[in-house]
Write an enzyme that holds these catalytic residues in place. Structure first.
Site, PDB file in Angstrom:
ATOM      1  N   GLN A  99      30.494  11.078 -27.096  1.00 23.22           N
ATOM      2  CA  GLN A  99      30.928  11.531 -25.434  1.00 23.22           C
ATOM      3  C   GLN A  99      30.399  10.124 -24.961  1.00 23.22           C
ATOM      4  OE1 GLN A  99      28.501  13.120 -22.059  1.00 23.22           O
ATOM      5  NE2 GLN A  99      29.764  14.221 -21.237  1.00 23.22           N
ATOM      6  N   TYR A 181      28.668   8.896 -12.803  1.00 25.14           N
ATOM      7  CA  TYR A 181      28.733   7.595 -14.055  1.00 25.14           C
ATOM      8  C   TYR A 181      30.389   6.713 -13.600  1.00 25.14           C
ATOM      9  CZ  TYR A 181      24.592  10.084 -15.012  1.00 25.14           C
ATOM     10  OH  TYR A 181      23.834  10.693 -15.372  1.00 25.14           O
ATOM     11  N   ARG A 228      35.852  14.651 -19.484  1.00 25.68           N
ATOM     12  CA  ARG A 228      35.251  15.334 -18.268  1.00 25.68           C
ATOM     13  C   ARG A 228      35.126  15.698 -16.873  1.00 25.68           C
ATOM     14  NH1 ARG A 228      28.770  17.904 -18.799  1.00 25.68           N
ATOM     15  NH2 ARG A 228      30.142  20.509 -19.665  1.00 25.68           N
ATOM     16  N   ARG A 313      22.375  24.389 -21.243  1.00 24.95           N
ATOM     17  CA  ARG A 313      20.751  24.753 -21.174  1.00 24.95           C
ATOM     18  C   ARG A 313      20.506  25.736 -22.037  1.00 24.95           C
ATOM     19  NH1 ARG A 313      20.740  25.204 -15.123  1.00 24.95           N
ATOM     20  NH2 ARG A 313      22.853  26.039 -15.485  1.00 24.95           N
TER      21      ARG A 313
HETATM   22  C1  FMN Z   1      18.792  17.998 -19.898  1.00 22.80           C
HETATM   23  C2  FMN Z   1      20.096  18.119 -19.994  1.00 22.80           C
HETATM   24  C3  FMN Z   1      20.870  16.521 -19.673  1.00 22.80           C
HETATM   25  C4  FMN Z   1      22.518  16.760 -19.712  1.00 22.80           C
HETATM   26  N1  FMN Z   1      23.189  14.804 -20.260  1.00 22.80           N
HETATM   27  C5  FMN Z   1      24.621  15.860 -20.203  1.00 22.80           C
HETATM   28  C6  FMN Z   1      25.429  14.519 -19.860  1.00 22.80           C
HETATM   29  O1  FMN Z   1      24.849  13.891 -20.766  1.00 22.80           O
HETATM   30  N2  FMN Z   1      26.240  13.918 -20.200  1.00 22.80           N
HETATM   31  C7  FMN Z   1      27.109  14.822 -19.456  1.00 22.80           C
HETATM   32  O2  FMN Z   1      28.233  15.080 -19.334  1.00 22.80           O
HETATM   33  N3  FMN Z   1      26.408  16.365 -19.484  1.00 22.80           N
HETATM   34  C8  FMN Z   1      24.780  16.394 -19.646  1.00 22.80           C
HETATM   35  N4  FMN Z   1      24.314  17.723 -18.314  1.00 22.80           N
HETATM   36  C9  FMN Z   1      24.616  18.990 -18.641  1.00 22.80           C
HETATM   37  C10 FMN Z   1      25.108  20.114 -19.042  1.00 22.80           C
HETATM   38  O3  FMN Z   1      25.950  19.327 -19.871  1.00 22.80           O
HETATM   39  C11 FMN Z   1      25.714  20.731 -18.040  1.00 22.80           C
HETATM   40  O4  FMN Z   1      27.153  20.438 -17.816  1.00 22.80           O
HETATM   41  C12 FMN Z   1      25.421  21.492 -17.366  1.00 22.80           C
HETATM   42  O5  FMN Z   1      23.886  21.635 -17.754  1.00 22.80           O
HETATM   43  C13 FMN Z   1      25.677  23.594 -17.394  1.00 22.80           C
HETATM   44  O6  FMN Z   1      26.159  23.850 -18.106  1.00 22.80           O
HETATM   45  P1  FMN Z   1      24.964  25.130 -18.625  1.00 22.80           P
HETATM   46  O7  FMN Z   1      24.685  26.024 -17.059  1.00 22.80           O
HETATM   47  O8  FMN Z   1      25.323  25.858 -19.890  1.00 22.80           O
HETATM   48  O9  FMN Z   1      23.520  24.447 -18.823  1.00 22.80           O
HETATM   49  C14 FMN Z   1      22.679  17.555 -19.406  1.00 22.80           C
HETATM   50  C15 FMN Z   1      22.163  18.646 -18.760  1.00 22.80           C
HETATM   51  C16 FMN Z   1      21.024  18.675 -19.030  1.00 22.80           C
HETATM   52  C17 FMN Z   1      20.075  20.112 -19.055  1.00 22.80           C
END
Ligand code: FMN
Length: 357
Positions: A99, A181, A228, A313
């Site tokens: 990414q 971003y 994305r 998560r």
């Molecule tokens: C600790 C953490 C770090 C994240 N870092 C990024 C990232 O670097 N790039 C990105 O597009 N989304 C990032 N996200 C968002 C996740 O990719 C995702 O969209 C979000 O957690 C919802 O999905 P979930 O319900 O499966 O957790 C991050 C989320 C978490 C919890």
């Protein structure tokens, strides 16, 4: 024939052995040169049974770094580190996508290399704080507005990062166009108050991310490039007068590129139906995200609403999420205090289900 979460897929030239995707997660475990470390190799290897793993956000240039201990795709040592990550995932039979994330104004100077800058479409500081290793939580840095003549060079950085990603062995690259971003800063009216051809009209605001995707696709074809989005996402002080209109125009502008996939995050608290917007505006495979559980993921794959579902998560404490889903095993929890702390603790030390979880 109805599709199954565990069935194979091809997104452009990227092959997935199932439709469960590791979502990108910044975890701040990079080394002193912002290179992937041994625990990062362990982390990605442990999760390689995903149909496709998307890495944490990786910066394409020193100016694109925002957070502490995040990795880059700039130097040879970083490429060599990513090569070890890719080799580890491939040796387990998985696919991995880098990414590419340029933070733009969402940055603190202390987290960046000495001579780098915090740049943005316009000199508007984001409201909010960011963690630094030097002084704890700090207000986000004041950005400098990019000059018109600098923008082609910034776009070229994404192309070079894509080249380096392929040198390292990644199967594909994903452009991060959400969460406040740099590409999202150009798209949105609240952050883009430029008066040149990269700001003002809708057509001008979409120009930057369209040209970035074009630069990334020119390296080895659009079939290895995904992106994305999350229209209407207010994260990192982002605001847009009409996010539905903005993202429809963006998708229309890249419609004929033949990009490998679109990764869309749904929002639960706004009128906009992001998944419907993505479905209407993009002809290729959709990866959907946010708060999916096994049953709902199975349903959206079976109905054809999505081609894959990404999990963030759920993957933190469950490196073998695919096996757990297959067997119906309970999911392990994680400690949110260890999300961004250095070391293996709370990161690469979660046992696999078979190991007695
Ligand atoms: C600790 C953490 C770090 C994240 N870092 C990024 C990232 O670097 N790039 C990105 O597009 N989304 C990032 N996200 C968002 C996740 O990719 C995702 O969209 C979000 O957690 C919802 O999905 P979930 O319900 O499966 O957790 C991050 C989320 C978490 C919890």
């Amino acid at each position: 024939m109805s599709k199954d979460l565990f069935s194979q897929a091809s997104f452009g030239r990227i092959r997935l052995r199932n439709r469960i995707v590791l979502a990108p997660m910044t975890r701040s475990r990079a080394g002193v040169h912002d290179e992937p470390t041994d625990i990062m190799i362990d982390y990605y290897r442990q999760r390689a049974s995903a149909g496709m793993s998307i890495t944490e956000g990786i910066y394409p240039s020193a100016d694109g770094k925002g957070y502490c201990r995040t990795p880059g795709l700039v130097s040879d040592v970083q490429v060599a580190g990513w090569q070890r990550v890719c080799d580890a995932v491939h040796s387990e039979g998985g696919s991995i996508v880098a990414q590419i994330m340029h933070c733009g104004r969402v940055a603190h100077a202390d987290n960046k290399a000495a001579r780098s800058e915090t740049v943005a479409p316009s000199a508007i500081r984001a409201r909010g704080d960011m963690f630094t290793d030097t002084a704890g939580m700090q207000p986000l840095s004041e950005p400098r507005a990019l000059r018109s003549d600098e923008i082609p060079g910034v776009i070229a950085e994404f192309g070079r990062a894509t080249e380096r990603a392929f040198d390292a062995g990644f199967d594909g690259v994903e452009l991060h166009c959400t969460s406040g971003y740099l590409p999202a800063q150009f798209l949105s009216t609240g952050t883009n108050q430029r008066e040149d051809e990269y700001g003002g009209s809708l057509e001008n605001r979409v120009r930057f991310p369209v040209e970035v995707l074009s630069a990334m696709a020119s390296v080895d074809g659009a079939g290895r490039v995904g992106f994305r989005i999350c229209p209407g996402n207010p994260f990192n002080d982002l605001s847009d007068e009409n996010p539905g209109e903005t993202f429809r125009a963006f998708l229309a502008a890249v419609r004929d590129f033949g990009l490998a996939y679109l990764h869309v995050i749904r929002l639960h608290n706004v009128e906009l139906d992001n998944i419907a917007l993505a479905r209407e505006g993009f002809v290729g495979p959709l990866i959907v995200n946010d708060s999916y559980k096994l049953e709902e993921a199975q349903a959206v794959i079976a109905s054809g609403e999505a081609a894959a579902v990404s999990f963030a998560r759920s993957y933190i404490g469950n490196p073998d999420l695919v096996e757990r889903f297959r067997s119906g095993a309970a999911l392990a929890r994680f400690d949110s205090k260890k999300l961004y702390t250095p070391g293996a603790d709370g990161y690469s030390d979660f046992p696999a289900f078979e190991a007695g979880a």
